[in-house]
Design a protein around this motif. Structure first.
Motif, PDB file in Angstrom:
ATOM      1  N   ALA A  87      55.658  38.143  42.445  1.00  0.00           N
ATOM      2  CA  ALA A  87      55.056  39.488  43.394  1.00  0.00           C
ATOM      3  C   ALA A  87      53.885  40.008  42.307  1.00  0.00           C
ATOM      4  CB  ALA A  87      55.789  40.126  42.576  1.00  0.00           C
ATOM      5  N   GLY A  88      52.442  40.420  42.653  1.00  0.00           N
ATOM      6  CA  GLY A  88      51.482  41.302  41.822  1.00  0.00           C
ATOM      7  C   GLY A  88      50.980  40.108  41.661  1.00  0.00           C
ATOM      8  N   ALA A  89      50.880  39.052  41.144  1.00  0.00           N
ATOM      9  CA  ALA A  89      49.734  37.915  40.272  1.00  0.00           C
ATOM     10  C   ALA A  89      48.533  38.294  41.308  1.00  0.00           C
ATOM     11  CB  ALA A  89      50.736  36.733  39.768  1.00  0.00           C
ATOM     12  N   THR A  90      47.677  38.349  39.864  1.00  0.00           N
ATOM     13  CA  THR A  90      46.504  38.021  40.592  1.00  0.00           C
ATOM     14  C   THR A  90      45.864  36.472  40.251  1.00  0.00           C
ATOM     15  OG1 THR A  90      44.302  39.259  40.754  1.00  0.00           O
ATOM     16  CG2 THR A  90      45.135  39.352  39.102  1.00  0.00           C
ATOM     17  N   TYR A  91      44.982  36.546  40.963  1.00  0.00           N
ATOM     18  CA  TYR A  91      44.887  34.175  40.658  1.00  0.00           C
ATOM     19  C   TYR A  91      43.075  34.732  41.039  1.00  0.00           C
ATOM     20  CZ  TYR A  91      48.991  33.645  40.320  1.00  0.00           C
ATOM     21  OH  TYR A  91      50.949  33.907  40.580  1.00  0.00           O
ATOM     22  N   THR A  92      42.070  36.219  40.867  1.00  0.00           N
ATOM     23  CA  THR A  92      41.026  36.210  40.852  1.00  0.00           C
ATOM     24  C   THR A  92      40.120  36.696  39.517  1.00  0.00           C
ATOM     25  OG1 THR A  92      41.108  36.936  43.221  1.00  0.00           O
ATOM     26  CG2 THR A  92      39.490  37.974  42.321  1.00  0.00           C
ATOM     27  N   LEU A  93      39.117  36.244  39.847  1.00  0.00           N
ATOM     28  CA  LEU A  93      38.538  36.571  37.633  1.00  0.00           C
ATOM     29  C   LEU A  93      37.592  37.380  38.203  1.00  0.00           C
ATOM     30  CD1 LEU A  93      37.673  32.722  37.065  1.00  0.00           C
ATOM     31  CD2 LEU A  93      39.008  33.889  35.891  1.00  0.00           C
ATOM     32  N   PRO A  94      37.648  38.205  36.935  1.00  0.00           N
ATOM     33  CA  PRO A  94      36.488  38.939  36.924  1.00  0.00           C
ATOM     34  C   PRO A  94      35.001  38.606  37.930  1.00  0.00           C
ATOM     35  CG  PRO A  94      37.335  39.448  34.946  1.00  0.00           C
ATOM     36  CD  PRO A  94      38.170  38.473  35.506  1.00  0.00           C
ATOM     37  N   GLY A  95      34.845  39.810  38.473  1.00  0.00           N
ATOM     38  CA  GLY A  95      33.763  39.599  38.871  1.00  0.00           C
ATOM     39  C   GLY A  95      33.651  38.872  40.459  1.00  0.00           C
ATOM     40  N   GLY A  96      34.690  38.430  40.823  1.00  0.00           N
ATOM     41  CA  GLY A  96      35.127  37.474  41.381  1.00  0.00           C
ATOM     42  C   GLY A  96      35.238  35.916  41.138  1.00  0.00           C
ATOM     43  N   ASN A  97      35.765  34.207  41.762  1.00  0.00           N
ATOM     44  CA  ASN A  97      36.463  33.154  40.897  1.00  0.00           C
ATOM     45  C   ASN A  97      35.349  32.162  42.047  1.00  0.00           C
ATOM     46  OD1 ASN A  97      39.124  34.302  40.640  1.00  0.00           O
ATOM     47  ND2 ASN A  97      39.477  33.160  42.455  1.00  0.00           N
ATOM     48  N   PRO A  98      34.235  31.218  41.290  1.00  0.00           N
ATOM     49  CA  PRO A  98      33.218  30.664  41.678  1.00  0.00           C
ATOM     50  C   PRO A  98      33.639  29.395  42.200  1.00  0.00           C
ATOM     51  CG  PRO A  98      34.464  29.517  39.101  1.00  0.00           C
ATOM     52  CD  PRO A  98      35.762  30.953  39.667  1.00  0.00           C
ATOM     53  N   SER A  99      32.946  29.277  43.297  1.00  0.00           N
ATOM     54  CA  SER A  99      32.912  28.064  44.177  1.00  0.00           C
ATOM     55  C   SER A  99      33.507  27.070  44.264  1.00  0.00           C
ATOM     56  CB  SER A  99      31.114  27.834  44.535  1.00  0.00           C
ATOM     57  OG  SER A  99      31.457  26.707  45.585  1.00  0.00           O
ATOM     58  N   LEU A 100      34.061  26.740  44.730  1.00  0.00           N
ATOM     59  CA  LEU A 100      34.532  25.165  44.529  1.00  0.00           C
ATOM     60  C   LEU A 100      32.995  24.451  43.883  1.00  0.00           C
ATOM     61  CD1 LEU A 100      37.082  23.039  43.960  1.00  0.00           C
ATOM     62  CD2 LEU A 100      36.872  22.692  45.735  1.00  0.00           C
ATOM     63  N   ASN A 101      31.903  24.536  44.647  1.00  0.00           N
ATOM     64  CA  ASN A 101      31.289  23.300  44.345  1.00  0.00           C
ATOM     65  C   ASN A 101      30.514  23.351  42.774  1.00  0.00           C
ATOM     66  OD1 ASN A 101      30.959  21.672  46.900  1.00  0.00           O
ATOM     67  ND2 ASN A 101      30.046  23.497  48.215  1.00  0.00           N
ATOM     68  N   ASP A 102      30.689  25.046  42.546  1.00  0.00           N
ATOM     69  CA  ASP A 102      30.643  25.092  40.954  1.00  0.00           C
ATOM     70  C   ASP A 102      31.287  24.081  40.016  1.00  0.00           C
ATOM     71  OD1 ASP A 102      27.958  26.730  42.060  1.00  0.00           O
ATOM     72  OD2 ASP A 102      29.021  28.685  41.772  1.00  0.00           O
ATOM     73  N   GLN A 143      36.014  12.275  50.262  1.00  0.00           N
ATOM     74  CA  GLN A 143      35.971  12.571  51.504  1.00  0.00           C
ATOM     75  C   GLN A 143      35.127  13.424  52.631  1.00  0.00           C
ATOM     76  OE1 GLN A 143      39.121  10.709  54.052  1.00  0.00           O
ATOM     77  NE2 GLN A 143      37.512   9.974  56.360  1.00  0.00           N
ATOM     78  N   TRP A 144      35.889  14.681  52.353  1.00  0.00           N
ATOM     79  CA  TRP A 144      34.950  15.791  53.269  1.00  0.00           C
ATOM     80  C   TRP A 144      34.274  16.976  52.354  1.00  0.00           C
ATOM     81  CZ3 TRP A 144      35.634  14.436  58.075  1.00  0.00           C
ATOM     82  CH2 TRP A 144      37.104  14.254  58.347  1.00  0.00           C
ATOM     83  N   ASP A 145      34.513  17.010  51.031  1.00  0.00           N
ATOM     84  CA  ASP A 145      33.522  18.066  49.899  1.00  0.00           C
ATOM     85  C   ASP A 145      34.529  17.938  48.569  1.00  0.00           C
ATOM     86  OD1 ASP A 145      32.533  20.532  49.640  1.00  0.00           O
ATOM     87  OD2 ASP A 145      33.443  21.761  51.199  1.00  0.00           O
ATOM     88  N   ALA A 146      34.269  18.675  47.701  1.00  0.00           N
ATOM     89  CA  ALA A 146      34.486  18.439  46.377  1.00  0.00           C
ATOM     90  C   ALA A 146      36.179  18.638  46.117  1.00  0.00           C
ATOM     91  CB  ALA A 146      33.723  19.937  46.221  1.00  0.00           C
ATOM     92  N   TYR A 147      36.284  18.243  45.368  1.00  0.00           N
ATOM     93  CA  TYR A 147      37.110  18.317  44.045  1.00  0.00           C
ATOM     94  C   TYR A 147      37.373  18.224  42.755  1.00  0.00           C
ATOM     95  CZ  TYR A 147      36.503  12.970  42.759  1.00  0.00           C
ATOM     96  OH  TYR A 147      36.325  11.719  42.179  1.00  0.00           O
ATOM     97  N   ILE A 148      38.189  18.518  42.234  1.00  0.00           N
ATOM     98  CA  ILE A 148      38.823  18.842  41.010  1.00  0.00           C
ATOM     99  C   ILE A 148      39.932  18.743  40.612  1.00  0.00           C
ATOM    100  CG2 ILE A 148      39.408  20.883  39.124  1.00  0.00           C
ATOM    101  CD1 ILE A 148      38.457  22.402  40.962  1.00  0.00           C
ATOM    102  N   GLU A 149      39.551  17.694  38.991  1.00  0.00           N
ATOM    103  CA  GLU A 149      40.636  16.542  38.535  1.00  0.00           C
ATOM    104  C   GLU A 149      40.915  17.226  37.199  1.00  0.00           C
ATOM    105  OE1 GLU A 149      41.088  12.225  40.746  1.00  0.00           O
ATOM    106  OE2 GLU A 149      39.999  12.621  39.369  1.00  0.00           O
ATOM    107  N   TYR A 150      41.528  17.779  37.200  1.00  0.00           N
ATOM    108  CA  TYR A 150      42.410  17.807  35.707  1.00  0.00           C
ATOM    109  C   TYR A 150      43.975  17.604  35.396  1.00  0.00           C
ATOM    110  CZ  TYR A 150      42.492  21.064  30.938  1.00  0.00           C
ATOM    111  OH  TYR A 150      42.914  21.537  30.004  1.00  0.00           O
TER     112      TYR A 150
END
Length: 81
Positions: A21-36, A43-50
């Motif tokens: 509860a209360g955890a925030t997952y938004t970076l200061p200034g907003g999160n970047p687009s997945l495409n960035d 198949q449908w759009d961008a992905y991140i592997e890490y």
């Protein structure tokens, strides 16, 4: 109860749900687009592997993450794990 994170906090445990509860997952200034920050296009759009995890945009705006044999999907604001 709302699930707002799925974590791997011990290398010997599988992924599991957290109710932080209360955890925030938004970076200061907003999160970047997945495409960035993507590492490829699926198949449908961008992905991140890490570090053995893969998260990707899917059909009709769905979003899926999977690692260590576990996964979750968010679609239209609904999450299932």
């Amino acid at each position: 109860m709302t699930v707002n994170e799925i974590v791997i906090d011990q290398p010997w445990l599988p992924t599991h749900l957290m109710f932080d509860a209360g955890a925030t997952y938004t970076l200061p200034g907003g999160n970047p687009s997945l495409n960035d920050v993507k590492t490829g296009n699926g198949q449908w759009d961008a992905y991140i592997e890490y570090a053995g995890a893969r998260c990707e945009s899917g059909f009709h705006g769905s979003f899926t993450c999977q690692t260590k044999g576990r996964s979750f999907m968010s679609w239209s604001g609904t999450i299932s794990a």
